[in-house]
Each structure stands twice: as C-alpha cells, then as structure tokens.
Design a protein around this motif. Structure first.
Motif, PDB file in Angstrom:
ATOM      1  N   GLU A  48       0.825  -1.211   0.000  1.00  0.00           N
ATOM      2  CA  GLU A  48       0.000   0.000   0.000  1.00  0.00           C
ATOM      3  C   GLU A  48       0.859   1.260   0.000  1.00  0.00           C
ATOM      4  OE1 GLU A  48      -3.372   2.235   2.697  1.00  0.00           O
ATOM      5  OE2 GLU A  48      -3.343   0.050   2.724  1.00  0.00           O
ATOM      6  N   GLU A  49       1.961   1.255   0.740  1.00  0.00           N
ATOM      7  CA  GLU A  49       2.814   2.444   0.809  1.00  0.00           C
ATOM      8  C   GLU A  49       3.396   2.794  -0.563  1.00  0.00           C
ATOM      9  OE1 GLU A  49       3.163  -0.312   2.881  1.00  0.00           O
ATOM     10  OE2 GLU A  49       2.003   0.638   4.468  1.00  0.00           O
ATOM     11  N   VAL A  50       3.756   1.775  -1.343  1.00  0.00           N
ATOM     12  CA  VAL A  50       4.284   1.993  -2.696  1.00  0.00           C
ATOM     13  C   VAL A  50       3.179   2.575  -3.580  1.00  0.00           C
ATOM     14  CG1 VAL A  50       5.164   0.840  -4.782  1.00  0.00           C
ATOM     15  CG2 VAL A  50       6.065   0.212  -2.513  1.00  0.00           C
ATOM     16  N   ILE A  51       1.984   2.014  -3.463  1.00  0.00           N
ATOM     17  CA  ILE A  51       0.863   2.501  -4.274  1.00  0.00           C
ATOM     18  C   ILE A  51       0.540   3.947  -3.912  1.00  0.00           C
ATOM     19  CG2 ILE A  51      -1.568   2.166  -4.874  1.00  0.00           C
ATOM     20  CD1 ILE A  51      -1.128  -0.846  -4.191  1.00  0.00           C
ATOM     21  N   ARG A  52       0.545   4.265  -2.628  1.00  0.00           N
ATOM     22  CA  ARG A  52       0.277   5.647  -2.204  1.00  0.00           C
ATOM     23  C   ARG A  52       1.367   6.594  -2.728  1.00  0.00           C
ATOM     24  NH1 ARG A  52      -4.027   6.354   0.808  1.00  0.00           N
ATOM     25  NH2 ARG A  52      -4.923   4.580   1.898  1.00  0.00           N
ATOM     26  N   GLY A  53       2.604   6.131  -2.755  1.00  0.00           N
ATOM     27  CA  GLY A  53       3.684   6.938  -3.310  1.00  0.00           C
ATOM     28  C   GLY A  53       3.485   7.180  -4.799  1.00  0.00           C
ATOM     29  N   LEU A  54       3.101   6.139  -5.524  1.00  0.00           N
ATOM     30  CA  LEU A  54       2.807   6.294  -6.946  1.00  0.00           C
ATOM     31  C   LEU A  54       1.681   7.305  -7.143  1.00  0.00           C
ATOM     32  CD1 LEU A  54       2.948   2.554  -8.064  1.00  0.00           C
ATOM     33  CD2 LEU A  54       4.345   4.405  -9.030  1.00  0.00           C
ATOM     34  N   LEU A  65      -6.428   3.576  -6.822  1.00  0.00           N
ATOM     35  CA  LEU A  65      -5.261   2.837  -7.280  1.00  0.00           C
ATOM     36  C   LEU A  65      -5.015   1.595  -6.422  1.00  0.00           C
ATOM     37  CD1 LEU A  65      -3.327   3.323  -9.641  1.00  0.00           C
ATOM     38  CD2 LEU A  65      -1.781   4.453  -8.054  1.00  0.00           C
ATOM     39  N   ILE A  66      -5.244   1.699  -5.128  1.00  0.00           N
ATOM     40  CA  ILE A  66      -5.078   0.547  -4.232  1.00  0.00           C
ATOM     41  C   ILE A  66      -6.041  -0.564  -4.626  1.00  0.00           C
ATOM     42  CG2 ILE A  66      -5.408  -0.257  -1.851  1.00  0.00           C
ATOM     43  CD1 ILE A  66      -4.348   2.582  -1.008  1.00  0.00           C
ATOM     44  N   PHE A  67      -7.308  -0.217  -4.830  1.00  0.00           N
ATOM     45  CA  PHE A  67      -8.284  -1.222  -5.237  1.00  0.00           C
ATOM     46  C   PHE A  67      -7.948  -1.787  -6.614  1.00  0.00           C
ATOM     47  CE2 PHE A  67     -11.127   0.791  -2.025  1.00  0.00           C
ATOM     48  CZ  PHE A  67     -11.443  -0.353  -1.302  1.00  0.00           C
ATOM     49  N   LEU A  68      -7.526  -0.931  -7.526  1.00  0.00           N
ATOM     50  CA  LEU A  68      -7.174  -1.355  -8.876  1.00  0.00           C
ATOM     51  C   LEU A  68      -6.013  -2.349  -8.850  1.00  0.00           C
ATOM     52  CD1 LEU A  68      -8.171  -0.789 -11.754  1.00  0.00           C
ATOM     53  CD2 LEU A  68      -6.543   1.083 -11.864  1.00  0.00           C
ATOM     54  N   ALA A  69      -5.126  -2.196  -7.896  1.00  0.00           N
ATOM     55  CA  ALA A  69      -3.987  -3.113  -7.762  1.00  0.00           C
ATOM     56  C   ALA A  69      -4.393  -4.436  -7.121  1.00  0.00           C
ATOM     57  CB  ALA A  69      -2.890  -2.457  -6.927  1.00  0.00           C
ATOM     58  N   GLY A  70      -5.636  -4.514  -6.672  1.00  0.00           N
ATOM     59  CA  GLY A  70      -6.096  -5.751  -6.048  1.00  0.00           C
ATOM     60  C   GLY A  70      -5.867  -5.793  -4.556  1.00  0.00           C
ATOM     61  N   ARG A  71      -5.598  -4.653  -3.972  1.00  0.00           N
ATOM     62  CA  ARG A  71      -5.390  -4.552  -2.529  1.00  0.00           C
ATOM     63  C   ARG A  71      -6.626  -3.926  -1.884  1.00  0.00           C
ATOM     64  NH1 ARG A  71      -0.943  -7.195  -0.510  1.00  0.00           N
ATOM     65  NH2 ARG A  71       0.903  -6.786  -1.757  1.00  0.00           N
ATOM     66  N   ILE A  72      -6.671  -4.014  -0.584  1.00  0.00           N
ATOM     67  CA  ILE A  72      -7.703  -3.349   0.199  1.00  0.00           C
ATOM     68  C   ILE A  72      -6.984  -2.370   1.111  1.00  0.00           C
ATOM     69  CG2 ILE A  72      -9.468  -3.647   1.979  1.00  0.00           C
ATOM     70  CD1 ILE A  72      -9.978  -6.429   0.764  1.00  0.00           C
ATOM     71  N   PRO A  73      -7.398  -1.094   1.094  1.00  0.00           N
ATOM     72  CA  PRO A  73      -6.731  -0.112   1.967  1.00  0.00           C
ATOM     73  C   PRO A  73      -6.776  -0.563   3.428  1.00  0.00           C
ATOM     74  CG  PRO A  73      -8.224   0.979   0.436  1.00  0.00           C
ATOM     75  CD  PRO A  73      -8.474  -0.496   0.313  1.00  0.00           C
TER      76      PRO A  73
END
Length: 114
Positions: A48-54, A65-73
């Motif tokens: 999540e930290e990488v996605i938030r940085g992106l 973007l987090i959901f799109l990556a298949g993650r859950i915040p």
C-alpha cells in the motif's frame, strides 16, 4: 493485479514526463520493479505504501489505485473484519444479480461525487 493498474500508472508517468528511472528514484524503488508493475509482470501487487507513493507522485487517487492493484486499503480492513460473515453472501449476490450490483455501484458513485 489488474491489467489496468499497470496501464494507468504508465500513462500517468508519461503524462508527467517521468522516465521509469526518474519515478523509481523518487519512490526509492528499483526501476526494473516499476517496469514490472507497468507491464503487469510483478509477481504480487505492491504494498500500500508503494501505491500511495505512486498516487502522490502521479496525481492519482490513492484509494482507487489501491483497489485497482487488487489490494484493500488498511483503513478498510477493520470494516471487512467486522462483517466477514456477510461478505460471501454479498459477493454472491453481486455476481448473481448484475442489476443489484449496478444499482449498488451507481449509488456509491453518486455519494462519492456529492
């Protein structure tokens, strides 16, 4: 990981005129890892930290973007844990009843745009 995730970050990076090396350096990542993300060749979704940085560097919506990556915040995990017994039924209803799913997502979209 969703193919759209890689496409979205690649397009946003290009829109900002960043090279993969430039963006990777800003995020403290190896540029080969960023390339794998953009080409959907990473073995797993980024943290999540990488996605938030992106999202921050590319002016993208972090939650989307987090959901799109298949993650859950992380902040949503508690809500899911509280309702873990109802989730299988909810997802089954969403799959089995496209009209219900469409209505639910439309209402959610309206609330977020208000």
């Amino acid at each position: 990981m969703n193919q759209e995730f890689g496409q979205k970050i690649r397009q946003a990076r290009k829109d900002k005129s960043y090279s993969q090396r430039d963006l990777a350096k800003l995020l403290g990542l190896d540029f080969t890892y960023l390339s794998k993300l953009e080409n959907n060749r990473a073995e797993y979704a980024p943290k999540e930290e990488v996605i938030r940085g992106l999202a921050r560097e590319l002016d993208l919506d972090a939650e989307e973007l987090i959901f799109l990556a298949g993650r859950i915040p992380h902040k949503e995990e508690d809500l899911l844990r509280q309702h873990h017994k109802s989730l299988p039924t909810l997802f089954r209803r969403l799959r089995e009843n496209p009209e219900f799913a469409q209505k639910l997502f439309q209402e959610a979209s309206q609330e977020s745009s208000e």
